[in-house]
Design an enzyme around this catalytic site. Structure first.
Site, PDB file in Angstrom:
ATOM      1  N   THR A 111      56.256  -0.695  -2.103  1.00  0.00           N
ATOM      2  CA  THR A 111      56.201  -1.812  -3.037  1.00  0.00           C
ATOM      3  C   THR A 111      57.553  -2.492  -3.151  1.00  0.00           C
ATOM      4  O   THR A 111      57.645  -3.675  -3.467  1.00  0.00           O
ATOM      5  CB  THR A 111      55.739  -1.323  -4.426  1.00  0.00           C
TER       6      THR A 111
ATOM      7  N   TYR B 156      54.911  10.924   3.622  1.00  0.00           N
ATOM      8  CA  TYR B 156      53.887   9.921   3.321  1.00  0.00           C
ATOM      9  C   TYR B 156      52.916   9.826   4.493  1.00  0.00           C
ATOM     10  O   TYR B 156      53.261   9.324   5.564  1.00  0.00           O
ATOM     11  CB  TYR B 156      54.558   8.576   3.067  1.00  0.00           C
TER      12      TYR B 156
ATOM     13  N   LYS C  40      52.291  12.844   0.255  1.00  0.00           N
ATOM     14  CA  LYS C  40      51.663  11.685  -0.388  1.00  0.00           C
ATOM     15  C   LYS C  40      50.621  11.122   0.567  1.00  0.00           C
ATOM     16  O   LYS C  40      50.933  10.823   1.726  1.00  0.00           O
ATOM     17  CB  LYS C  40      52.722  10.637  -0.722  1.00  0.00           C
TER      18      LYS C  40
END
Length: 320
Positions: free
Chosen positions: A62, A149, A174
Site C-alpha cells: 500500500t 509474503y 502473510k
C-alpha cells in the site's frame, strides 16, 4: 536447540501475536511535484498510531514499495520509526531479487525497523528450492525478524513453509493468495512438523472481506488498508470480530466492505490508488500514486465518497 523445531524472534512476534488493533499499512505521501513528502507521511503515521494501530507496516504494498528509490525507502522507514517512538512496532517492506532484497533489509535495519515483510521476488517464477534459499538469505542478512509474503509468483508448499518456520529469523507467513485449502494444509504441516508460535496473516486486499474465513482457520492477524482512511470503521470491525459481535461484522461487510471491494475491482491498481484517493477525501493530501499506477476516474472517486459516507452512517447507527 531442537533442530526440528521453529525458531522465533520474540520481541516482534510477541507484540504482533495478539494485536490491540488493526495492522496499519500507510500510504506514502508525495508533494505536488511528485517528490516524497515526509511531513505529510509523518502526520499520516501519527494519525494511525493515535487512532489505535497495533503496528505500522511502512513502505510495503500500500506504501508503493515498488515506486521508491532506496534512499526514499530508508527515509520513509526512518520517519515511521521516529514517529511511532516505540509505541508500536514498525515493519518495513523488502523485495525484488535476492541482492536488492538484502540491501533493502539492511536499509530497514539501519533505519530502526523492528521487522521485515519480504515481498515476492521480482517477476521470476522460481521453484521451491530457490524460494527457500531466497528467503533464508534475506533472513540471514540482518537481525530483523522476517515475515514472508506469499502471493502472485511466490506460492509455497506446506513443506517449504515448514522449512521457513525452522529458519532462524523467519517468524511468519502473510498470505495474499487466498487459497484456503493450501493455507489449511500449511498450518497443519507446520503445527505437526515445527510446532511453535509461527504467525499467519491474511494479506488479501481489503482483508476484512475474507477475515471470517481466515479466522475459521485460526488466522487472526490481517492487514487493513481501510485503516488508512477510515480508522474508526476498521477499529469497529476489528473489535466486533474479536468479541464475536457478528451483527456488527455483517452490517459493516454488507454496508461498506463489499461495496468498497466491488468499486476497487473496477480498476487495476485500485488496491493502492483508491485507498490513496480515500485518504485525500478525509482531508490529508498525500498526493497521487506514481506510475505505473494511475489515479481513479472522477466517477469512481464520487462513488468512493458515497461508500465512505455509508460506512460512517453505519457507525452512527451503532452508537445510537
Amino acid at each position: 536447540m531442537d533442530p526440528g523445531g521453529p525458531v522465533t524472534s520474540a520481541p516482534l512476534a510477541a507484540r504482533l501475536r495478539v494485536p490491540s488493533g488493526p495492522l496499519f499499512f500507510p500510504v506514502t505521501a508525495y508533494g505536488p511535484d511528485g517528490a516524497l513528502d515526509l511531513d505529510v507521511f509523518r502526520a499520516h503515521v501519527r494519525g494511525g498510531v493515535e487512532a489505535g494501530a497495533a503496528a505500522v507496516f511502512a513502505a510495503c504494498g500500500t506504501g508503493e514499495f515498488h515506486a521508491l528509490t532506496p534512499e526514499e525507502f530508508e527515509a520513509c522507514v526512518r520517519t515511521a520509526v521516529e514517529e511511532t517512538a516505540g509505541r508500536v512496532p514498525v515493519v518495513a517492506g523488502a523485495g525484488y531479487g535476492t541482492a536488492l532484497a538484502v540491501r533493502y533489509a539492511r536499509l530497514a535495519e539501519a533505519a530502526g525497523a523492528d521487522g521485515l515483510l519480504v515481498l515476492p521476488p521480482y517477476l521470476v517464477v522460481a521453484a521451491q528450492e530457490g524460494l527457500l534459499r531466497h528467503y533464508r538469505t534475506v533472513a540471514a542478512a540482518t537481525s530483523l525478524p522476517v515475515i514472508v509474503y506469499q502471493r502472485d509468483n511466490a506460492v509455497l508448499t506446506p513443506d517449504t513453509v515448514v522449512e521457513l518456520a525452522r529458519t532462524e529469523g523467519i517468524v511468519g507467513l502473510k498470505d495474499g493468495l487466498g487459497d484456503l485449502d493450501l493455507m489449511q494444509r500449511i498450518i497443519s504441516a507446520v503445527r505437526t512438523a515445527a510446532p511453535g508460535d509461527f504467525l499467519y496473516f491474511n494479506g488479501l486486499p481489503t482483508a476484512e472481506q475474507t477475515q471470517l474465513a481466515y479466522r475459521a482457520l485460526g488466522v487472526t492477524l490481517y492487514s487493513s488498508a481501510v485503516f488508512c482512511f477510515a480508522p474508526e470503521v476498521a477499529l469497529a470491525f476489528h473489535r466486533a470480530l474479536a468479541s464475536g459481535d457478528d451483527d456488527t461484522v455483517h452490517r459493516l461487510l454488507d454496508g461498506f466492505y463489499r461495496p468498497f471491494v466491488e468499486l476497487r475491482a473496477l480498476g487495476r491498481g485500485y488496491a493502492v490508488s483508491l485507498v490513496k484517493a480515500a485518504v485525500r477525501l478525509r482531508g490529508l493530501d498525500v498526493g497521487e500514486v506514481r506510475p505505473p499506477l494511475h489515479e481513479p476516474g472522477e466517477d469512481h472517486v464520487k462513488q468512493l465518497a458515497l461508500v465512505m459516507e455509508r460506512a460512517h452512517a453505519l457507525l452512527e447507527e451503532d452508537n445510537r
